[in-house]
Design an enzyme around this catalytic site. Sequence first.
Site, PDB file in Angstrom:
ATOM      1  N   LYS A 191       0.826  -1.211   0.000  1.00 38.32           N
ATOM      2  CA  LYS A 191       0.000   0.000   0.000  1.00 38.32           C
ATOM      3  C   LYS A 191       0.861   1.263   0.000  1.00 38.32           C
ATOM      4  O   LYS A 191       0.655   2.167  -0.807  1.00 38.32           O
ATOM      5  CB  LYS A 191      -0.932  -0.019   1.218  1.00 38.32           C
ATOM      6  N   ASP A 219       5.281  -8.256 -10.986  1.00 34.80           N
ATOM      7  CA  ASP A 219       6.645  -8.493 -11.461  1.00 34.80           C
ATOM      8  C   ASP A 219       7.282  -9.692 -10.762  1.00 34.80           C
ATOM      9  O   ASP A 219       8.188 -10.339 -11.311  1.00 34.80           O
ATOM     10  CB  ASP A 219       7.511  -7.248 -11.248  1.00 34.80           C
ATOM     11  N   GLY A 256     -20.854   4.566  47.558  1.00 35.67           N
ATOM     12  CA  GLY A 256     -19.655   4.221  48.312  1.00 35.67           C
ATOM     13  C   GLY A 256     -19.423   2.726  48.241  1.00 35.67           C
ATOM     14  O   GLY A 256     -20.230   1.972  47.691  1.00 35.67           O
ATOM     15  N   LYS A 270     -23.692   2.918  53.690  1.00 35.30           N
ATOM     16  CA  LYS A 270     -24.703   3.628  52.892  1.00 35.30           C
ATOM     17  C   LYS A 270     -26.118   3.290  53.352  1.00 35.30           C
ATOM     18  O   LYS A 270     -26.935   4.184  53.622  1.00 35.30           O
ATOM     19  CB  LYS A 270     -24.563   3.254  51.400  1.00 35.30           C
ATOM     20  N   SER A 271     -26.414   1.985  53.398  1.00 35.71           N
ATOM     21  CA  SER A 271     -27.775   1.570  53.737  1.00 35.71           C
ATOM     22  C   SER A 271     -28.145   1.958  55.156  1.00 35.71           C
ATOM     23  O   SER A 271     -29.279   2.385  55.430  1.00 35.71           O
ATOM     24  CB  SER A 271     -27.916   0.051  53.554  1.00 35.71           C
ATOM     25  N   SER A 274     -23.008   1.879  43.016  1.00 33.08           N
ATOM     26  CA  SER A 274     -22.953   2.694  41.776  1.00 33.08           C
ATOM     27  C   SER A 274     -21.519   3.142  41.495  1.00 33.08           C
ATOM     28  O   SER A 274     -21.183   4.316  41.651  1.00 33.08           O
ATOM     29  CB  SER A 274     -23.886   3.895  41.855  1.00 33.08           C
TER      30      SER A 274
END
Length: 646
Positions: A48, A179, A479, A485-486, A553
């Site tokens: 190429k 060739d 977190g 968290k909960s 999350s």
Amino acid sequence: MTHSENIDSETIYKTDALIAEDIDAYLEAHQHKTMLRFITCGSVDDGKSTLIGRLLYDSKMIFEDQLATLEADSKKVGTQGQEIDFALLVDGLAAEREQGITIDVAYRFFATEKRKFIVADTPGHEQYTRNMVTGASTADLAIILIDARQGILTQTRRHSYLAHLIGIKHLVVAVNKMDLVDYDQAVYDEIIADYTAFAREIGIEAFTPIPISGLAGDNITSKSTHTPWYDGPALVEHLENVEVMATANQAKPLRMTVQWVNRPNLDFRGFSGQIASGTVRPGDEVRVLPSGKTSTVKRIVTMDGDLDEAVAGQSVTLTLAEEIDCSRGDVIAAADAPPQVADQFESTIVWMDEAELLPGRSYWMKIGTQFVSVTIQSPKYQVNVNNMEQLAAKTLDLNGIGVAEIATDRPIIFEPYEDNRDLGGFILIDKISNATVAAGMLHFCLRRSQNVHWQDVDIDRAAHALQKRQQPRVVWFTGLSGSGKSTIANMVEKRLHALGKHSFLLDGDNVRHGLNKDLGFTDADRVENIRRIGEVAKLMADAGLIVLTAFISPFRAERQLVRSMLPEDEFIEVFVDTPLAVAEERDVKGLYKKARAGELKNFTGIDSDYEIPENAEMRIDTTKMSPEEAAEIIVDKIVGSWSYTI
């Protein structure tokens, strides 16, 4: 005779006679030549870069100092002994010269008496497939090179499929290095027969075969005496006469995407952009999308004065007879043949990023000058471009090609890619890194995007909030597992309830028992988990509730997605910041122990990443604050700062 003896360098590098006689006439003639963009592609070592070097050499596009450098470099790092290595004109990266391969896309310009050309030399290695797609995206023509000694290889098939997929209408199959097989017609005929059979399988209806030698110059600029059995055109002759995309687009209906609203003073308001297809004249009736408003073209304005007509490929400013709303990203189209407007599509996606596609994640989508947010469903299938098999797939990896349904956050103006590249081709951009992660082509809009409409209701979110005498909120606790968290979210809800507030707590574990019971813990499933929760939380907020969510999350992109669903200031991100060592020491559910033992895969903090919030509204350090203290602070923030007032 060697290839370098075929050309008289004194003749090749003479300045064009017209330039010396009349430079203005030369520039005028050059300006009005048509432009053909094409790519060279195929497998590694098919020649190429050498072919492009030969085209530059033969078209007199190399200065004398460049020639001297080329000759010196050919002796140092070339692959042709003491002869000129034309590939070095294109392979400029040190790594390319060291390995004798093309890595990046290299663009080169050259011209003949009839036409101007921009050629992209694309890599042959599979890992650089994304580079090949980049080069092909604007090409009118593709030259598929095949080594006469090797025949059709895997990358020959891959690049042919991609060129066809990208919508390149003109294909040249150049059997190179003739060739080295003594210009044997039987070898050439067998390769073309094999390629013809393969082309039919992938839907290629026509192509132009040419036997060439990029190194020796056979059938490049003129017919070679070494192939008397070949009665087709030389390569340059074919390139000079093939129809370019801009010319073909002139016969289509008018399409012009507005790039800029031109308002230099109070007396002028025009809409600037490049005409993608069609022809426009003053007095033509046009329709502006997505609004659908109609008007007539008053003037076609350019830097060189007004035009009586403008065609595809020209950049102009249109003024309209009526003052109608028209902004950047809108499309000015033929009034009687406008493009479609929709927000859900089937598409083909070519994935270009090291990180895999995450279905359900929100990406930026750029289509023309339109810029929208888009989510992608799991692919219907992935294409194995080596044998054209359709394989089941949940995601796409680097260089993967798949068909998937996508949904934009608002309707966009589009046409199928095969009809209009500008309104059918798009790129995807990661919202966090701003990296381009994919290219894609729209096939058609989904019927549900036309049949499903938003139903207006009389009792809106403001009425719900007024009834409950509170401001709706989504308080998003994020977190590590074991951060608390909960526990904190539960205490916050108890205090809100005691204060007479209307709230609801969505907890990660509880939701996975029902709504999200079908999801696992891969990155893709985590993304979908949060997307669903975000939609539920939004509906609850619309009902006037204060919604508390307690989810790991782990990804910023999904937390940002939920934030974007809500009115400004209604999303409160609470980062429960607990060091991994502390969370692991607590390990109330024994999950860290299982993860360390290899019994629990994709566990956040162990073998799956957690992306710390960068701009959370609140940060709770549980090593310095008790859950009770944290709950009091959060309730004060919600009720004290954002309580509803009449």
